[in-house]
Design an enzyme around this catalytic site. Structure first.
Site, PDB file in Angstrom:
ATOM      1  N   ASP A  18      -7.436  -0.525 -12.025  1.00 13.62           N
ATOM      2  CA  ASP A  18      -7.673   0.689 -11.240  1.00 13.62           C
ATOM      3  C   ASP A  18      -9.123   1.183 -11.389  1.00 13.62           C
ATOM      4  OD1 ASP A  18      -6.971   2.691  -9.540  1.00 13.62           O
ATOM      5  OD2 ASP A  18      -5.957   3.915 -11.055  1.00 13.62           O
ATOM      6  N   HIS A  35     -14.030  -3.174  -4.543  1.00 16.34           N
ATOM      7  CA  HIS A  35     -13.014  -4.233  -4.603  1.00 16.34           C
ATOM      8  C   HIS A  35     -13.669  -5.598  -4.822  1.00 16.34           C
ATOM      9  CE1 HIS A  35      -9.954  -1.399  -3.814  1.00 16.34           C
ATOM     10  NE2 HIS A  35     -10.277  -1.179  -2.547  1.00 16.34           N
ATOM     11  N   SER A  63      -0.078  -2.484  -4.415  1.00 14.68           N
ATOM     12  CA  SER A  63       1.251  -1.897  -4.622  1.00 14.68           C
ATOM     13  C   SER A  63       1.950  -1.651  -3.292  1.00 14.68           C
ATOM     14  CB  SER A  63       1.127  -0.579  -5.389  1.00 14.68           C
ATOM     15  OG  SER A  63       0.643   0.440  -4.530  1.00 14.68           O
ATOM     16  N   GLU A  65       2.886   1.017  -2.395  1.00 11.67           N
ATOM     17  CA  GLU A  65       2.373   2.319  -1.937  1.00 11.67           C
ATOM     18  C   GLU A  65       0.960   2.196  -1.348  1.00 11.67           C
ATOM     19  OE1 GLU A  65       3.886   1.879  -5.013  1.00 11.67           O
ATOM     20  OE2 GLU A  65       5.748   2.740  -4.258  1.00 11.67           O
ATOM     21  N   ASN A  66       0.272   1.096  -1.628  1.00 11.49           N
ATOM     22  CA  ASN A  66      -1.116   0.952  -1.156  1.00 11.49           C
ATOM     23  C   ASN A  66      -1.218   0.759   0.363  1.00 11.49           C
ATOM     24  OD1 ASN A  66      -2.231  -0.741  -4.168  1.00 11.49           O
ATOM     25  ND2 ASN A  66      -2.530   1.392  -3.591  1.00 11.49           N
ATOM     26  N   TRP A  67      -0.067   0.577   1.057  1.00 10.91           N
ATOM     27  CA  TRP A  67      -0.108   0.520   2.526  1.00 10.91           C
ATOM     28  C   TRP A  67      -0.517   1.864   3.109  1.00 10.91           C
ATOM     29  CZ3 TRP A  67      -0.190  -4.156   4.427  1.00 10.91           C
ATOM     30  CH2 TRP A  67       0.425  -5.184   3.717  1.00 10.91           C
ATOM     31  N   ARG A 186      -0.657   6.544 -16.148  1.00 13.64           N
ATOM     32  CA  ARG A 186       0.648   6.335 -15.509  1.00 13.64           C
ATOM     33  C   ARG A 186       0.779   4.862 -15.143  1.00 13.64           C
ATOM     34  NH1 ARG A 186      -2.046   9.783 -11.724  1.00 13.64           N
ATOM     35  NH2 ARG A 186      -3.147   8.555 -10.159  1.00 13.64           N
TER      36      ARG A 186
END
Ligand code: IPE
Ligand code: IPE
Ligand code: MG
Length: 237
Positions: A18, A35, A63, A65-67, A186
């Site tokens: 991250d 990136h 992830s 969720e990264n969409w 987290r």
């Protein structure tokens, strides 16, 4: 820099890589530059881990969720995955690295899917090193899939070992150490079941700055941990 000796090493280390975006922002660069720096760093750190004698390295690349990120950023990452699967970053064959993938990578389209299938096939014969990539990975999806698959296979009276055997990591050694960079404390839906008795290590360093020295720090910290597994005193290892 001389390679340090560690009194004990993880067999399986995982990285939540991250901080690429913030690393770039700090330098006035677009997030995509973060990136790019991140994947160059990944190659160095994964090779170093293998050279030190760590067998398996897991990496959270993207992830479920990264969409929610802008299409441009997702496309940039898709292209990096395609390059990686075409051998641009890791010399799978030369280094005898077996690929394992977690997540429904097919959502990234044909080129990624073909790259994954081809690389899984070409590297399945290797056992020395394992690179396990989370590509459209989410632990909650993984667990839901595992339970659906167990139901399809007619399993009843499900045990913790059954669950382990239906995860993407079924062929990998147990996770020993999970490292997250960038200061977030987290797991963000990463390997929630596998992490049950892993050691956790957090650092505020952004991933593109996570150099060999930072890796050694994490490993030195790991070597000092007493893994009791619920027992008293003795380190069970
Ligand atoms: C991690 O870096 C890489 C991926 C999620 C693909 P981020 O892109 O999350 O970087 P920050 O957290 O925004 O700095
Ligand atoms: C976790 O990082 C996912 C990856 C490293 C691929 P995020 O940057 O997406 O996590 P949150 O949103 O800060 O929890
Ligand atoms: Mg992030």
């Amino acid at each position: 820099m001389a390679k340090p000796q560690f009194t004990k090493l993880p067999t399986h280390i995982a990285f939540i890589i991250d901080g690429n975006g913030r690393w770039a922002k700090k330098r006035g660069l677009p997030r995509t530059a973060g990136h790019k720096a991140g994947i160059d760093r990944l190659k160095q750190i994964v090779y170093e881990a293998f050279d030190l004698g760590i067998k398996c390295v897991s990496v959270y690349c993207f992830s479920t969720e990264n969409w929610n990120r802008p299409e441009k950023e997702v496309n940039y990452l898709r292209n990096l995955f395609i390059k990686l699967l075409n051998g641009k970053y890791f010399d799978f064959e030369g280094r005898k690295i077996r690929l394992n993938v977690m997540g429904d990578y097919t959502k990234f389209g044909q080129e990624v899917s073909d790259g994954v299938v081809r690389t899984l096939h070409n590297t399945s014969k290797y056992d020395e090193h394992i690179l396990n990539l989370g590509i459209n990975y989410g632990s909650r999806d993984e667990l839901a899939k595992a339970f659906n698959d167990m139901q399809k296979d007619g399993l009843t009276n499900i045990s913790p070992d059954d669950i382990t055997n239906y995860l993407y990591t079924k062929d990998l050694p147990p996770l020993d150490l999970c490292v997250r960079t960038s200061g977030e404390i987290r797991l963000s839906n990463f390997m929630l079941y596998q992490v049950a008795y892993a050691e956790l290590y957090f650092t505020s360093t952004f991933w593109p700055d996570f150099n060999k020295r930072e890796l050694y720090k994490a490993l030195t910290d790991f070597a000092s941990r007493k893994r009791r597994y619920g027992a008293i005193k003795e380190d069970k290892e």
